[in-house]
Design an enzyme around this catalytic site. Structure first.
Site, mmCIF file in Angstrom:
data_model
loop_
_atom_site.group_PDB
_atom_site.id
_atom_site.type_symbol
_atom_site.label_atom_id
_atom_site.label_comp_id
_atom_site.label_asym_id
_atom_site.label_seq_id
_atom_site.Cartn_x
_atom_site.Cartn_y
_atom_site.Cartn_z
ATOM 1 N N ILE A 1 -20.298 16.328 -24.949
ATOM 2 C CA ILE A 1 -20.557 17.782 -25.429
ATOM 3 C C ILE A 1 -20.032 18.864 -24.439
ATOM 4 O O ILE A 1 -19.330 19.861 -24.861
ATOM 5 C CB ILE A 1 -21.833 17.903 -26.108
ATOM 6 C CG1 ILE A 1 -22.124 16.653 -27.039
ATOM 7 C CG2 ILE A 1 -21.864 19.514 -26.739
ATOM 8 C CD1 ILE A 1 -23.754 16.699 -27.323
ATOM 9 N N LYS B 1 -36.767 16.167 -23.578
ATOM 10 C CA LYS B 1 -36.390 17.227 -24.133
ATOM 11 C C LYS B 1 -37.554 18.245 -24.597
ATOM 12 O O LYS B 1 -37.534 19.353 -24.476
ATOM 13 C CB LYS B 1 -35.437 16.963 -25.587
ATOM 14 C CG LYS B 1 -34.212 16.240 -25.040
ATOM 15 C CD LYS B 1 -33.347 17.058 -24.328
ATOM 16 C CE LYS B 1 -32.082 16.430 -23.697
ATOM 17 N NZ LYS B 1 -31.127 17.189 -22.913
ATOM 18 N N THR C 1 -23.557 -4.035 -37.656
ATOM 19 C CA THR C 1 -24.691 -4.308 -38.402
ATOM 20 C C THR C 1 -25.498 -2.919 -39.158
ATOM 21 O O THR C 1 -25.682 -2.198 -38.385
ATOM 22 C CB THR C 1 -25.812 -5.107 -37.845
ATOM 23 O OG1 THR C 1 -25.253 -6.058 -37.253
ATOM 24 C CG2 THR C 1 -27.114 -5.528 -38.737
ATOM 25 N N LEU D 1 -24.021 4.946 -33.899
ATOM 26 C CA LEU D 1 -23.457 4.772 -34.898
ATOM 27 C C LEU D 1 -21.791 4.713 -34.864
ATOM 28 O O LEU D 1 -21.048 3.847 -35.037
ATOM 29 C CB LEU D 1 -23.804 5.246 -36.354
ATOM 30 C CG LEU D 1 -22.934 4.749 -37.556
ATOM 31 C CD1 LEU D 1 -23.323 3.474 -37.767
ATOM 32 C CD2 LEU D 1 -23.560 5.513 -38.806
ATOM 33 N N TYR E 1 -36.919 9.731 -23.432
ATOM 34 C CA TYR E 1 -35.605 10.665 -23.796
ATOM 35 C C TYR E 1 -36.143 11.770 -24.474
ATOM 36 O O TYR E 1 -35.972 13.139 -24.037
ATOM 37 C CB TYR E 1 -34.627 10.147 -24.480
ATOM 38 C CG TYR E 1 -33.563 11.034 -24.859
ATOM 39 C CD1 TYR E 1 -32.752 11.670 -24.261
ATOM 40 C CD2 TYR E 1 -33.494 11.222 -26.309
ATOM 41 C CE1 TYR E 1 -31.992 12.792 -24.633
ATOM 42 C CE2 TYR E 1 -32.720 12.102 -26.937
ATOM 43 C CZ TYR E 1 -31.843 12.682 -26.014
ATOM 44 O OH TYR E 1 -30.862 13.767 -26.614
ATOM 45 N N SER F 1 -32.571 18.570 -28.343
ATOM 46 C CA SER F 1 -32.213 17.191 -29.567
ATOM 47 C C SER F 1 -33.061 17.433 -30.713
ATOM 48 O O SER F 1 -34.488 17.826 -30.447
ATOM 49 C CB SER F 1 -32.423 15.972 -28.699
ATOM 50 O OG SER F 1 -32.552 15.154 -29.674
HETATM 51 C C1 UD1 Z 1 -30.018 8.688 -31.965
HETATM 52 C C2 UD1 Z 1 -31.265 8.908 -30.958
HETATM 53 C C3 UD1 Z 1 -31.564 10.244 -30.767
HETATM 54 C C4 UD1 Z 1 -30.408 10.897 -30.052
HETATM 55 C C5 UD1 Z 1 -29.173 10.953 -31.113
HETATM 56 C C6 UD1 Z 1 -28.019 11.181 -30.591
HETATM 57 C C7 UD1 Z 1 -32.768 6.964 -31.832
HETATM 58 C C8 UD1 Z 1 -33.877 6.433 -32.359
HETATM 59 N N1 UD1 Z 1 -32.527 8.232 -31.763
HETATM 60 O O1 UD1 Z 1 -30.078 9.190 -33.154
HETATM 61 O O2 UD1 Z 1 -32.787 10.648 -30.109
HETATM 62 O O3 UD1 Z 1 -30.563 12.272 -30.156
HETATM 63 O O4 UD1 Z 1 -28.980 9.475 -31.335
HETATM 64 O O5 UD1 Z 1 -26.908 11.078 -30.984
HETATM 65 O O6 UD1 Z 1 -32.057 5.971 -31.192
HETATM 66 N N2 UD1 Z 1 -27.143 2.490 -37.245
HETATM 67 C C9 UD1 Z 1 -26.723 1.342 -37.872
HETATM 68 N N3 UD1 Z 1 -26.125 0.409 -37.294
HETATM 69 C C10 UD1 Z 1 -25.661 0.614 -35.891
HETATM 70 C C11 UD1 Z 1 -26.128 1.722 -35.325
HETATM 71 C C12 UD1 Z 1 -26.902 2.777 -35.978
HETATM 72 O O7 UD1 Z 1 -26.949 1.139 -39.028
HETATM 73 O O8 UD1 Z 1 -25.240 -0.286 -35.123
HETATM 74 C C13 UD1 Z 1 -27.772 3.475 -38.038
HETATM 75 C C14 UD1 Z 1 -29.219 3.882 -37.733
HETATM 76 O O9 UD1 Z 1 -30.118 3.138 -38.302
HETATM 77 C C15 UD1 Z 1 -29.369 5.335 -37.902
HETATM 78 C C16 UD1 Z 1 -27.737 5.849 -38.263
HETATM 79 O O10 UD1 Z 1 -27.105 4.757 -38.019
HETATM 80 O O11 UD1 Z 1 -29.735 5.263 -39.104
HETATM 81 C C17 UD1 Z 1 -27.515 6.868 -36.860
HETATM 82 O O12 UD1 Z 1 -27.854 5.854 -35.517
HETATM 83 P P1 UD1 Z 1 -27.653 6.401 -34.393
HETATM 84 O O13 UD1 Z 1 -26.146 6.986 -34.034
HETATM 85 O O14 UD1 Z 1 -28.047 5.614 -33.316
HETATM 86 O O15 UD1 Z 1 -28.411 8.018 -34.082
HETATM 87 P P2 UD1 Z 1 -29.977 8.242 -34.611
HETATM 88 O O16 UD1 Z 1 -30.631 6.996 -34.189
HETATM 89 O O17 UD1 Z 1 -30.083 9.139 -35.540
#
Ligand code: UD1
Length: 346
Positions: free
Chosen positions: A14, A157, A220, A204, A153, A128
């Protein structure tokens, strides 16, 4: 002379996009500070490629007070600091809590002390949406109280925000803005700058692009049995360039004296909840690629849905999202391909 802004974590994801927006605004001179433990100094070259400007970079650890203060003295006078530098990996913070408290809070303590000692009047702090924890009422506004921190983490914050509040109370001449990001994704639309994800990313979007390029075998989806429109989790994805733009607007807001208190807080989200399956669908359609994914079980700690009410930032900062989900998945993919090409050219 343009007001000089110190960007800690300036070669990070960022931070680097914010430097690009600061340059594009034409109003600020940006100086990057980053010890590059989680980024690369090559980002400075990427910023130059995009903007034509070679920003100054100090490879300094902000936790090293002596080195940090020496850098600040060298750069004086400074109009403001945008403080990004921090660790942000949730599972890592659970495994190594002290490393997170030391780094994320030690650096902030030094930043605040520098503001006091060198009379730096403005600070923008990178917070965050994780401060809200497991929220019951959606959308989340700035008035939603802090939840139980679900990991160190998120706790750093929460504590960081409170440190700034208490500091601001004692320093009426000091002006600050706290920005709470929802899910920043995507990269510069040129495809020339972006996130350098670890080999095993947790978030993700980097997993999606790494699966698409073949670095990872499979994605997944963590659960499709949630009480949401398609059963998968809902998040508020926001383009990193929109996040970056909000920092420029926050600085302008403070410099024009538009703030009511000397510590103002804003949510930064698009206001739209988008599901994991919808992200996959958008990625496949926009980029014309089939993603290899399976449906798996829930990830512990995930909330079913969270998204922002960003009305306060829209109204007071005059900030609005310019980019769509399609832009996010397009730019994420462009950058992953750019990384592969640069590696092949080495
Ligand atoms: C995560 C952090 C959050 C942080 C943010 C930064 C957690 C619990 N939270 O948020 O503190 O500020 O990243 O961007 O880790 N997903 C899948 N498969 C995957 C990876 C993710 O289905 O392999 C889904 C997760 O279940 C979620 C969504 O994708 O619903 C987003 O996940 P992610 O990018 O890790 O973000 P957050 O969990 O929302």
């Amino acid at each position: 002379m343009k007001p000089k802004i110190i960007v800690t974590g300036g070669t990070g994801y960022i931070g680097s996009h914010t430097i690009i927006e600061l340059i594009r605004s034409g109003e600020f001179e940006a100086v990057a500070v980053d010890n590059c433990v989680r980024s690369t100094p090559e980002t400075i070259g990427r910023i130059k490629e995009i903007t034509g400007i070679c920003v100054k970079h100090h490879a300094v650890d902000i936790c090293d007070k002596k080195a940090f203060f020496a850098m600040i003295e060298q750069e004086a006078p400074i109009a403001g600091i945008i403080h990004f530098a921090a660790y942000k990996c949730v599972p890592e913070s659970v495994e190594k809590p002290l490393m997170y408290y030391r780094n994320n809070l030690g650096s902030l303590e030094n930043v605040l002390e520098a503001c006091e000692k060198y009379h730096i009047p403005q600070l923008i702090f990178s917070s965050s949406a994780s401060v809200y924890g497991d929220v019951k009422e959606l959308p989340v506004t700035e008035a939603t109280p802090f939840g139980k921190p679900f990991c160190p983490y998120a706790h750093t914050k929460q504590i960081g925000e409170q440190m700034i509040h208490f500091f601001a109370e004692q320093h009426p001449d000091f002006q600050s803005v706290i920005l709470r990001y929802f899910n920043p994704v995507g990269n510069d639309m040129s495809g020339l700058n972006g996130e350098l994800s670890p080999d095993k990313p947790n978030n993700l979007m980097p997993i999606v692009t790494q699966v698409a390029i073949g670095k990872m075998k499979q994605l997944t989806v963590f659960g499709t049995d949630y009480d949401t429109r398609d059963g998968s989790c809902i998040r508020d994805y926001i383009h990193v360039c929109d996040i970056a733009d909000a920092h420029v607007k926050a600085l302008q807001f403070l410099m024009n004296g538009k703030n009511e208190s000397n510590c103002e807080t804003f949510n930064l989200g698009s206001g739209n909840g988008v599901s994991v399956l919808e992200i996959i669908d958008a990625f496949e359609k926009v980029n014309g690629i089939k993603l290899n994914y399976i449906i798996g079980g829930r990830r512990p700690g995930d909330v079913p849905a969270i998204y922002s009410n960003s009305g306060r930032a829209n109204e007071l900062l005059g900030w609005h999202c310019r980019y769509t989900i399609n832009d996010m998945v397009e730019s994420a993919w462009k950058w992953e391909q750019h990384l592969l090409k640069s590696k092949q050219a080495e």
